[in-house]
Motif scaffolding. Structure first.
Motif, PDB file in Angstrom:
ATOM      1  N   ILE A 210       4.114   8.806  17.087  1.00  0.00           N
ATOM      2  CA  ILE A 210       4.065   7.991  15.567  1.00  0.00           C
ATOM      3  C   ILE A 210       4.202   6.515  15.697  1.00  0.00           C
ATOM      4  O   ILE A 210       5.052   6.119  16.625  1.00  0.00           O
ATOM      5  N   ALA A 211       3.476   5.816  14.841  1.00  0.00           N
ATOM      6  CA  ALA A 211       3.826   4.393  14.605  1.00  0.00           C
ATOM      7  C   ALA A 211       3.670   4.334  13.075  1.00  0.00           C
ATOM      8  O   ALA A 211       3.104   4.968  12.292  1.00  0.00           O
ATOM      9  N   ARG A 212       4.451   3.207  12.770  1.00  0.00           N
ATOM     10  CA  ARG A 212       4.738   2.406  11.522  1.00  0.00           C
ATOM     11  C   ARG A 212       3.536   1.453  11.649  1.00  0.00           C
ATOM     12  O   ARG A 212       3.578   0.515  12.194  1.00  0.00           O
ATOM     13  N   ARG A 213       2.710   1.444  10.300  1.00  0.00           N
ATOM     14  CA  ARG A 213       1.695   0.454  10.129  1.00  0.00           C
ATOM     15  C   ARG A 213       2.419  -0.633   9.407  1.00  0.00           C
ATOM     16  O   ARG A 213       3.203  -0.646   8.332  1.00  0.00           O
ATOM     17  N   ALA A 214       1.753  -1.747   9.906  1.00  0.00           N
ATOM     18  CA  ALA A 214       2.739  -2.960   8.972  1.00  0.00           C
ATOM     19  C   ALA A 214       2.047  -3.107   7.335  1.00  0.00           C
ATOM     20  O   ALA A 214       0.920  -2.804   7.248  1.00  0.00           O
ATOM     21  N   GLY A 215       3.088  -3.339   6.534  1.00  0.00           N
ATOM     22  CA  GLY A 215       2.539  -3.751   5.060  1.00  0.00           C
ATOM     23  C   GLY A 215       2.811  -2.448   4.399  1.00  0.00           C
ATOM     24  O   GLY A 215       2.856  -1.414   4.974  1.00  0.00           O
ATOM     25  N   ALA A 216       3.118  -2.490   3.010  1.00  0.00           N
ATOM     26  CA  ALA A 216       3.159  -1.596   2.236  1.00  0.00           C
ATOM     27  C   ALA A 216       2.139  -0.749   1.764  1.00  0.00           C
ATOM     28  O   ALA A 216       1.093  -1.555   1.818  1.00  0.00           O
ATOM     29  N   PHE A 217       2.140   0.236   1.466  1.00  0.00           N
ATOM     30  CA  PHE A 217       0.917   1.028   0.791  1.00  0.00           C
ATOM     31  C   PHE A 217       0.475   0.569  -0.607  1.00  0.00           C
ATOM     32  O   PHE A 217       1.429   0.319  -1.015  1.00  0.00           O
ATOM     33  N   GLN A 218      -0.968   0.378  -0.524  1.00  0.00           N
ATOM     34  CA  GLN A 218      -1.526  -0.373  -1.510  1.00  0.00           C
ATOM     35  C   GLN A 218      -2.703   0.690  -1.847  1.00  0.00           C
ATOM     36  O   GLN A 218      -3.533   1.075  -1.390  1.00  0.00           O
ATOM     37  N   PRO A 219      -2.339   1.442  -3.318  1.00  0.00           N
ATOM     38  CA  PRO A 219      -3.270   2.397  -3.768  1.00  0.00           C
ATOM     39  C   PRO A 219      -4.795   1.793  -4.037  1.00  0.00           C
ATOM     40  O   PRO A 219      -4.852   0.622  -4.460  1.00  0.00           O
ATOM     41  N   ASN A 220      -5.618   2.414  -3.473  1.00  0.00           N
ATOM     42  CA  ASN A 220      -7.096   2.211  -3.521  1.00  0.00           C
ATOM     43  C   ASN A 220      -7.430   0.941  -2.537  1.00  0.00           C
ATOM     44  O   ASN A 220      -8.685   0.587  -2.530  1.00  0.00           O
ATOM     45  N   VAL A 221      -6.567   0.628  -1.792  1.00  0.00           N
ATOM     46  CA  VAL A 221      -6.992  -0.457  -0.673  1.00  0.00           C
ATOM     47  C   VAL A 221      -6.483  -0.029   0.747  1.00  0.00           C
ATOM     48  O   VAL A 221      -7.289  -0.164   1.523  1.00  0.00           O
ATOM     49  N   SER A 222      -5.117   0.442   0.919  1.00  0.00           N
ATOM     50  CA  SER A 222      -4.798   0.934   2.041  1.00  0.00           C
ATOM     51  C   SER A 222      -5.678   1.961   2.696  1.00  0.00           C
ATOM     52  O   SER A 222      -5.825   3.133   2.029  1.00  0.00           O
ATOM     53  N   GLU A 223      -6.171   1.983   3.953  1.00  0.00           N
ATOM     54  CA  GLU A 223      -6.853   2.934   4.708  1.00  0.00           C
ATOM     55  C   GLU A 223      -6.097   4.209   5.147  1.00  0.00           C
ATOM     56  O   GLU A 223      -4.791   3.931   5.710  1.00  0.00           O
ATOM     57  N   VAL A 224      -6.444   5.249   4.765  1.00  0.00           N
ATOM     58  CA  VAL A 224      -6.003   6.529   5.328  1.00  0.00           C
ATOM     59  C   VAL A 224      -6.885   7.317   6.327  1.00  0.00           C
ATOM     60  O   VAL A 224      -7.972   6.962   6.145  1.00  0.00           O
ATOM     61  N   GLU A 225      -6.271   8.269   6.821  1.00  0.00           N
ATOM     62  CA  GLU A 225      -7.352   8.743   7.831  1.00  0.00           C
ATOM     63  C   GLU A 225      -6.883  10.334   8.317  1.00  0.00           C
ATOM     64  O   GLU A 225      -5.620  10.432   8.379  1.00  0.00           O
ATOM     65  N   ALA A 226      -8.041  11.293   8.180  1.00  0.00           N
ATOM     66  CA  ALA A 226      -7.669  12.750   8.685  1.00  0.00           C
ATOM     67  C   ALA A 226      -8.578  13.136   9.282  1.00  0.00           C
ATOM     68  O   ALA A 226      -9.912  12.698   9.065  1.00  0.00           O
ATOM     69  N   ARG A 227      -8.401  14.242  10.002  1.00  0.00           N
ATOM     70  CA  ARG A 227      -9.425  15.189  10.929  1.00  0.00           C
ATOM     71  C   ARG A 227      -9.332  16.600  10.296  1.00  0.00           C
ATOM     72  O   ARG A 227      -8.296  17.205   9.994  1.00  0.00           O
ATOM     73  N   GLY A 228     -10.411  17.096  10.431  1.00  0.00           N
ATOM     74  CA  GLY A 228     -10.609  18.540   9.841  1.00  0.00           C
ATOM     75  C   GLY A 228     -11.984  19.166   9.922  1.00  0.00           C
ATOM     76  O   GLY A 228     -12.744  18.352  10.225  1.00  0.00           O
ATOM     77  N   VAL A 229     -11.902  20.316   9.356  1.00  0.00           N
ATOM     78  CA  VAL A 229     -13.310  20.854   9.160  1.00  0.00           C
ATOM     79  C   VAL A 229     -13.897  20.886   7.751  1.00  0.00           C
ATOM     80  O   VAL A 229     -13.115  21.088   6.997  1.00  0.00           O
ATOM     81  N   ILE A 230     -15.085  20.707   7.485  1.00  0.00           N
ATOM     82  CA  ILE A 230     -15.440  20.604   6.413  1.00  0.00           C
ATOM     83  C   ILE A 230     -15.733  22.118   5.628  1.00  0.00           C
ATOM     84  O   ILE A 230     -16.488  22.889   6.355  1.00  0.00           O
ATOM     85  N   ARG A 231     -15.095  22.275   4.503  1.00  0.00           N
ATOM     86  CA  ARG A 231     -15.374  23.546   3.842  1.00  0.00           C
ATOM     87  C   ARG A 231     -15.587  23.340   2.401  1.00  0.00           C
ATOM     88  O   ARG A 231     -15.402  22.228   1.631  1.00  0.00           O
ATOM     89  N   GLY A 232     -16.445  24.194   1.946  1.00  0.00           N
ATOM     90  CA  GLY A 232     -16.764  24.315   0.335  1.00  0.00           C
ATOM     91  C   GLY A 232     -17.516  22.921   0.022  1.00  0.00           C
ATOM     92  O   GLY A 232     -17.491  22.080  -0.996  1.00  0.00           O
ATOM     93  N   LEU A 233     -18.572  22.437   0.774  1.00  0.00           N
ATOM     94  CA  LEU A 233     -19.242  21.368   0.563  1.00  0.00           C
ATOM     95  C   LEU A 233     -20.000  21.286  -0.944  1.00  0.00           C
ATOM     96  O   LEU A 233     -20.718  22.351  -1.135  1.00  0.00           O
ATOM     97  N   GLY A 234     -19.757  20.128  -1.549  1.00  0.00           N
ATOM     98  CA  GLY A 234     -20.515  20.125  -2.817  1.00  0.00           C
ATOM     99  C   GLY A 234     -21.028  18.682  -3.124  1.00  0.00           C
ATOM    100  O   GLY A 234     -21.065  18.085  -2.000  1.00  0.00           O
TER     101      GLY A 234
END
Length: 274
Positions: A178-202
């Motif tokens: 685990i690592a801490r990313r520099a800077g505070a979280f900014q809504p609608n600006v800071s990038e987030v990331e996740a991996r998984g399987v697509i379900r219920g595609l619309g």
């Protein structure tokens, strides 16, 4: 918590494990790597040592290897113990040495810590939420990156973290790094990331399922697709990058969605998981 090692899996088993554990990424085909002897292999697991690179009990020589970290070409020195990587190369007949041609690392999960941080009765573990996913860190079993100054003692609500590890049957991501990313979280600006399987595609959204019963809503309307020649489809294992309106468990507004499975022509696969 100590993950088990599953070696030389058949392709379907490997695909299922990678989807469940969150490891992997697009890879080259099976067989020998040009100019290198031994049995061609793709190995997904935790880095346990250097001096070459140790993954899944095999020491891989890395002279000439390409290191890809978070989609950028980097140096071996940018890797750290605890990172879950994918190694492409060859394994010798002795089963404990080999040669790497390509080493890839990408975060399993990235985003802000929200809600309460719970501590285990013996004080050795902490559990918290990152974009709706439960994450567990261990005072001795998790590597805390020296970059960013994050420690087991000072991890705090609001920290923007990058996590690598394995998901258990309860849907908890057990962090090996685990690592801490520099800077505070900014809504609608800071990038987030996740991996998984697509379900219920619309037409506008789908559920990104990390494990059965644990998922995040993804809005894919403006996302750029990469390594998905057939487009989005239910059952496809992907990596999603985007932004959040806030730090809680809300919809990821995807900016990029990448195919993240194993190729169909792999001959030998080694995957670490719980």
């Amino acid at each position: 918590m100590k993950p088990n090692i599953f070696s030389t899996l058949l392709l379907m088993s490997a695909l299922a494990l990678v989807a469940a554990c969150g490891g992997g990424g697009s890879s080259s085909g099976g067989g020998n790597v040009a100019g290198i002897g031994g049995t061609g292999i793709t190995s997904v697991g935790t880095v346990t040592g250097f001096g070459s690179i140790f993954v899944n009990g095999v020491e891989y020589e890395t002279n000439g290897a390409v290191f890809e970290i978070d989609d950028y070409i980097r140096q071996e020195s940018d890797l750290q113990v605890g990172m879950v990587v994918k190694v492409e190369g060859t394994r010798d007949a002795n089963g404990v040495t080999g040669r790497a041609s390509h080493v890839e690392f990408d975060n399993q999960l990235e985003g802000p810590i929200s809600g309460a941080i719970s501590i285990s009765p013996d004080g050795s573990a902490k559990t918290f939420t990152v974009i709706g996913i439960s994450v567990r860190v261990d005072s001795t079993g998790t590597t805390f990156s020296s970059n960013g100054g994050l420690t087991f003692a000072n991890i705090t609500n609001g920290d923007v973290v990058e996590v690598s590890g394995f998901v258990d049957s309860a849907g908890v991501l057990n962090a090996t790094f685990i690592a801490r990313r520099a800077g505070a979280f900014q809504p609608n600006v800071s990038e987030v990331e996740a991996r998984g399987v697509i379900r219920g595609l619309g037409a506008n959204t789908f559920q990104l399922e990390l494990v059965t019963g644990v998922s995040i809503v993804v809005d894919h309307r403006v996302a750029m697709l990469d390594d998905l020649p057939g487009g989005l489809a239910d059952g496809t294992f992907v990596e999603v990058k985007g932004t959040l309106a806030n730090g809680g468990a809300t919809t990821i507004d995807a900016t990029r969605i990448e195919g993240n499975g194993l190729d169909n022509d792999l001959a030998n696969v080694s995957v670490e998981g719980i």
